[in-house]
Design a protein around this motif. Structure first.
Motif, PDB file in Angstrom:
ATOM      1  N   ARG A  46       0.821  -1.183   0.122  1.00 41.43           N
ATOM      2  CA  ARG A  46       0.017  -0.017  -0.079  1.00 41.43           C
ATOM      3  C   ARG A  46       0.948   1.138  -0.083  1.00 41.43           C
ATOM      4  O   ARG A  46       0.352   2.339  -0.734  1.00 41.43           O
ATOM      5  CB  ARG A  46      -0.960   0.164   1.161  1.00 41.43           C
ATOM      6  CG  ARG A  46      -1.902   1.198   1.302  1.00 41.43           C
ATOM      7  CD  ARG A  46      -2.903   0.981   2.580  1.00 41.43           C
ATOM      8  NE  ARG A  46      -2.037   0.889   3.636  1.00 41.43           N
ATOM      9  CZ  ARG A  46      -2.022   0.048   4.547  1.00 41.43           C
ATOM     10  NH1 ARG A  46      -2.624  -1.193   4.091  1.00 41.43           N
ATOM     11  NH2 ARG A  46      -1.465   0.039   5.710  1.00 41.43           N
ATOM     12  N   THR A  47       1.883   1.214   0.909  1.00 38.01           N
ATOM     13  CA  THR A  47       2.632   2.573   0.901  1.00 38.01           C
ATOM     14  C   THR A  47       3.924   2.628  -0.044  1.00 38.01           C
ATOM     15  O   THR A  47       4.520   4.002  -0.216  1.00 38.01           O
ATOM     16  CB  THR A  47       3.013   2.579   2.558  1.00 38.01           C
ATOM     17  OG1 THR A  47       3.836   1.619   2.747  1.00 38.01           O
ATOM     18  CG2 THR A  47       1.742   2.711   3.127  1.00 38.01           C
ATOM     19  N   ASN A  48       4.478   1.493  -0.478  1.00 42.63           N
ATOM     20  CA  ASN A  48       5.925   1.574  -1.018  1.00 42.63           C
ATOM     21  C   ASN A  48       5.563   1.618  -2.444  1.00 42.63           C
ATOM     22  O   ASN A  48       5.216   0.956  -3.303  1.00 42.63           O
ATOM     23  CB  ASN A  48       6.603   0.387  -0.845  1.00 42.63           C
ATOM     24  CG  ASN A  48       7.919   0.501  -1.459  1.00 42.63           C
ATOM     25  OD1 ASN A  48       8.404   1.351  -2.319  1.00 42.63           O
ATOM     26  ND2 ASN A  48       8.834  -0.093  -0.844  1.00 42.63           N
ATOM     27  N   ARG A  49       5.854   2.927  -3.085  1.00 41.20           N
ATOM     28  CA  ARG A  49       5.727   3.345  -4.419  1.00 41.20           C
ATOM     29  C   ARG A  49       6.381   2.238  -5.433  1.00 41.20           C
ATOM     30  O   ARG A  49       5.985   2.018  -6.335  1.00 41.20           O
ATOM     31  CB  ARG A  49       6.088   4.776  -4.777  1.00 41.20           C
ATOM     32  CG  ARG A  49       5.422   5.047  -6.155  1.00 41.20           C
ATOM     33  CD  ARG A  49       5.840   6.546  -6.488  1.00 41.20           C
ATOM     34  NE  ARG A  49       5.080   7.593  -5.544  1.00 41.20           N
ATOM     35  CZ  ARG A  49       3.631   8.169  -5.698  1.00 41.20           C
ATOM     36  NH1 ARG A  49       3.286   7.707  -6.809  1.00 41.20           N
ATOM     37  NH2 ARG A  49       3.023   8.864  -5.001  1.00 41.20           N
ATOM     38  N   ASN A  50       7.584   1.865  -5.198  1.00 41.59           N
ATOM     39  CA  ASN A  50       8.303   1.095  -5.923  1.00 41.59           C
ATOM     40  C   ASN A  50       7.992  -0.390  -5.925  1.00 41.59           C
ATOM     41  O   ASN A  50       8.515  -1.188  -6.349  1.00 41.59           O
ATOM     42  CB  ASN A  50       9.661   1.515  -5.575  1.00 41.59           C
ATOM     43  CG  ASN A  50      10.235   2.852  -5.819  1.00 41.59           C
ATOM     44  OD1 ASN A  50       9.721   3.247  -6.992  1.00 41.59           O
ATOM     45  ND2 ASN A  50      10.834   3.575  -5.043  1.00 41.59           N
ATOM     46  N   ARG A  51       6.899  -0.727  -4.926  1.00 42.68           N
ATOM     47  CA  ARG A  51       6.819  -2.441  -4.701  1.00 42.68           C
ATOM     48  C   ARG A  51       5.435  -2.579  -5.338  1.00 42.68           C
ATOM     49  O   ARG A  51       4.523  -2.013  -5.678  1.00 42.68           O
ATOM     50  CB  ARG A  51       6.617  -2.341  -3.111  1.00 42.68           C
ATOM     51  CG  ARG A  51       6.032  -3.748  -2.749  1.00 42.68           C
ATOM     52  CD  ARG A  51       7.392  -4.447  -2.976  1.00 42.68           C
ATOM     53  NE  ARG A  51       7.110  -5.853  -2.269  1.00 42.68           N
ATOM     54  CZ  ARG A  51       6.487  -7.008  -2.141  1.00 42.68           C
ATOM     55  NH1 ARG A  51       5.741  -7.036  -3.453  1.00 42.68           N
ATOM     56  NH2 ARG A  51       6.238  -7.867  -1.300  1.00 42.68           N
ATOM     57  N   TYR A  52       5.730  -3.796  -6.489  1.00 46.35           N
ATOM     58  CA  TYR A  52       4.692  -4.138  -6.974  1.00 46.35           C
ATOM     59  C   TYR A  52       4.245  -5.734  -6.673  1.00 46.35           C
ATOM     60  O   TYR A  52       5.141  -6.235  -5.809  1.00 46.35           O
ATOM     61  CB  TYR A  52       5.055  -4.195  -8.560  1.00 46.35           C
ATOM     62  CG  TYR A  52       5.279  -2.959  -9.259  1.00 46.35           C
ATOM     63  CD1 TYR A  52       4.307  -2.002  -9.513  1.00 46.35           C
ATOM     64  CD2 TYR A  52       6.808  -2.618  -8.922  1.00 46.35           C
ATOM     65  CE1 TYR A  52       4.649  -1.080 -10.085  1.00 46.35           C
ATOM     66  CE2 TYR A  52       7.032  -1.173  -9.720  1.00 46.35           C
ATOM     67  CZ  TYR A  52       6.007  -0.507 -10.241  1.00 46.35           C
ATOM     68  OH  TYR A  52       6.429   0.919 -10.785  1.00 46.35           O
ATOM     69  N   LEU A  53       3.149  -6.007  -6.864  1.00 46.46           N
ATOM     70  CA  LEU A  53       2.493  -7.118  -6.563  1.00 46.46           C
ATOM     71  C   LEU A  53       3.061  -8.471  -7.269  1.00 46.46           C
ATOM     72  O   LEU A  53       3.513  -8.377  -8.578  1.00 46.46           O
ATOM     73  CB  LEU A  53       0.999  -7.307  -6.808  1.00 46.46           C
ATOM     74  CG  LEU A  53       0.218  -8.301  -6.435  1.00 46.46           C
ATOM     75  CD1 LEU A  53       0.174  -8.880  -5.035  1.00 46.46           C
ATOM     76  CD2 LEU A  53      -1.145  -8.592  -6.961  1.00 46.46           C
ATOM     77  N   LEU A  54       3.798  -9.414  -6.627  1.00 46.47           N
ATOM     78  CA  LEU A  54       4.128 -10.532  -7.152  1.00 46.47           C
ATOM     79  C   LEU A  54       3.312 -11.774  -6.993  1.00 46.47           C
ATOM     80  O   LEU A  54       2.469 -12.069  -5.957  1.00 46.47           O
ATOM     81  CB  LEU A  54       5.694 -10.761  -6.418  1.00 46.47           C
ATOM     82  CG  LEU A  54       6.570  -9.478  -6.465  1.00 46.47           C
ATOM     83  CD1 LEU A  54       7.820  -9.902  -5.526  1.00 46.47           C
ATOM     84  CD2 LEU A  54       7.138  -9.300  -7.856  1.00 46.47           C
ATOM     85  N   ARG A  55       3.689 -12.717  -7.717  1.00 49.32           N
ATOM     86  CA  ARG A  55       2.832 -13.955  -7.466  1.00 49.32           C
ATOM     87  C   ARG A  55       3.289 -14.715  -6.317  1.00 49.32           C
ATOM     88  O   ARG A  55       2.468 -15.238  -5.420  1.00 49.32           O
ATOM     89  CB  ARG A  55       3.094 -14.872  -8.646  1.00 49.32           C
ATOM     90  CG  ARG A  55       2.248 -16.004  -8.700  1.00 49.32           C
ATOM     91  CD  ARG A  55       2.632 -17.171  -9.607  1.00 49.32           C
ATOM     92  NE  ARG A  55       1.613 -18.250  -9.516  1.00 49.32           N
ATOM     93  CZ  ARG A  55       0.612 -18.474 -10.432  1.00 49.32           C
ATOM     94  NH1 ARG A  55       0.178 -17.419 -11.267  1.00 49.32           N
ATOM     95  NH2 ARG A  55      -0.280 -19.430 -10.237  1.00 49.32           N
TER      96      ARG A  55
END
Length: 324
Positions: A46-55
């Motif tokens: 939710r808060t880390n702009r550089n974090r993307y959803l991973l499998r």
């Protein structure tokens, strides 16, 4: 536990963290789960702009034996998204229509709306809930396209949370109602009876169900269609609606020059006038019969039957109707 309890007290009891943990354990054959174990993951998404959803993130959320979600749902037939960056960053909330947008985006990749709902309820607990049949049974509102149905489902949960729990958190209301469902339908007989009685007799719930079930299609229907709909539900209400429409149509038949006296004349006088001056002599007896049935309905006098109320509706349909 007392023999009778208000639904608000029931739901507040079900909203306790301990009640949720205990119910998770009972519903999953004794497995111990910590519902807060993955909070760091949800916060990071939710808060880390550089974090993307991973499998692998989904693997952790739906890990069999480690989370209650893994007990109920299995990840299968998911499209791979190795080259797709799926962001759940909270900056999206600044956009209008962000809820529908994020649900559409996730559903395109995860396919199953239930899986999408679990993920969103974890990352955005204030706004989304787990999309599950038990809660649908409790909320009871009509179907619509899947994504719109899910969004309405979440907003309906927010209304229940506001009313009974004083909270804006959709997930908190969702969890409380899930605990209630388990206790009302899968616990000991005494608890089931007390909980279901509280639910069945709560006035706000009955009113809410009527609103959500009827407003989308019933309120816009002509009066006589409403009456037909209610024939097998509330015979006296059906007859009252039909009787009011009957009177309105008869009064519309009276010439304008005569209408200035209508407020001072009852329905009996209107029928007599129409029979004597407007060509309805052959209908006079039947009109008075319907008038008497209308009065029975309004005063809840015993004796109405489906056949006579059906006749009221059918006869009223034959009376010419002016635009109103």
């Amino acid at each position: 536990m007392p023999a009778s309890i208000e639904f608000e007290d029931v739901l507040r009891e079900c909203a306790a963290e301990g009640a949720y943990r205990k119910t998770c354990k009972e519903a999953t054959d004794g497995s111990e789960f910590n519902p807060d174990a993955l909070e760091p993951l949800w916060s990071e998404l939710r808060t880390n702009r550089n974090r993307y959803l991973l499998r692998s993130d989904l693997g952790r959320i739906f890990e069999d034996g480690q989370t209650v979600y893994g007990y109920y749902w299995r990840l299968s037939k998911l499209k791979a998204w190795d080259d797709t960056a799926i962001s759940l960053h909270e900056s999206q909330r600044q956009n209008s229509g962000w809820k529908e947008s994020i649900v559409q985006k996730l559903r395109a990749h995860l396919r199953r709306l239930e899986v999408v709902s679990v993920l969103l309820s974890c990352v955005y607990p204030e706004d989304f809930a787990v999309y599950s049949p038990p809660i649908m049974t409790i909320l009871q509102f009509p179907p619509c396209p899947p994504i719109q149905h899910y969004l309405r489902y979440c907003e309906e949960l927010r209304e229940w949370g506001r009313h009974f729990l004083g909270t804006e958190s959709v997930r908190k209301a969702d969890r409380a109602l899930w605990v209630f469902y388990q206790r009302a339908y899968a616990s000991d007989v005494k608890t089931r009876l007390i909980y279901r009685k509280a639910y069945d007799e709560d006035y706000w719930i009955r009113q809410r169900h009527a609103k959500t079930m009827l407003e989308s299609y019933f309120s816009g229907q002509p009066a006589l269609k409403q009456a037909r709909f209610l024939l097998d539900i509330d015979l006296y209400l059906a007859a009252t609606i039909a009787g009011c429409e009957f009177e309105a149509r008869l009064r519309d038949l009276v010439p304008e020059a005569r209408k200035r006296r209508l407020p001072h004349e009852g329905l009996w006088s209107v029928i007599e006038y129409l029979a004597a001056s407007c060509g309805y002599a052959r209908k006079k007896r039947r009109f008075h019969e319907i008038r008497e049935l209308r009065n029975m309905a309004i005063h809840r006098t015993p004796g109405l039957i489906v056949e006579t109320v059906g006749m009221m509706i059918a006869e009223t349909e034959l009376i010419p109707q002016r635009a109103r």
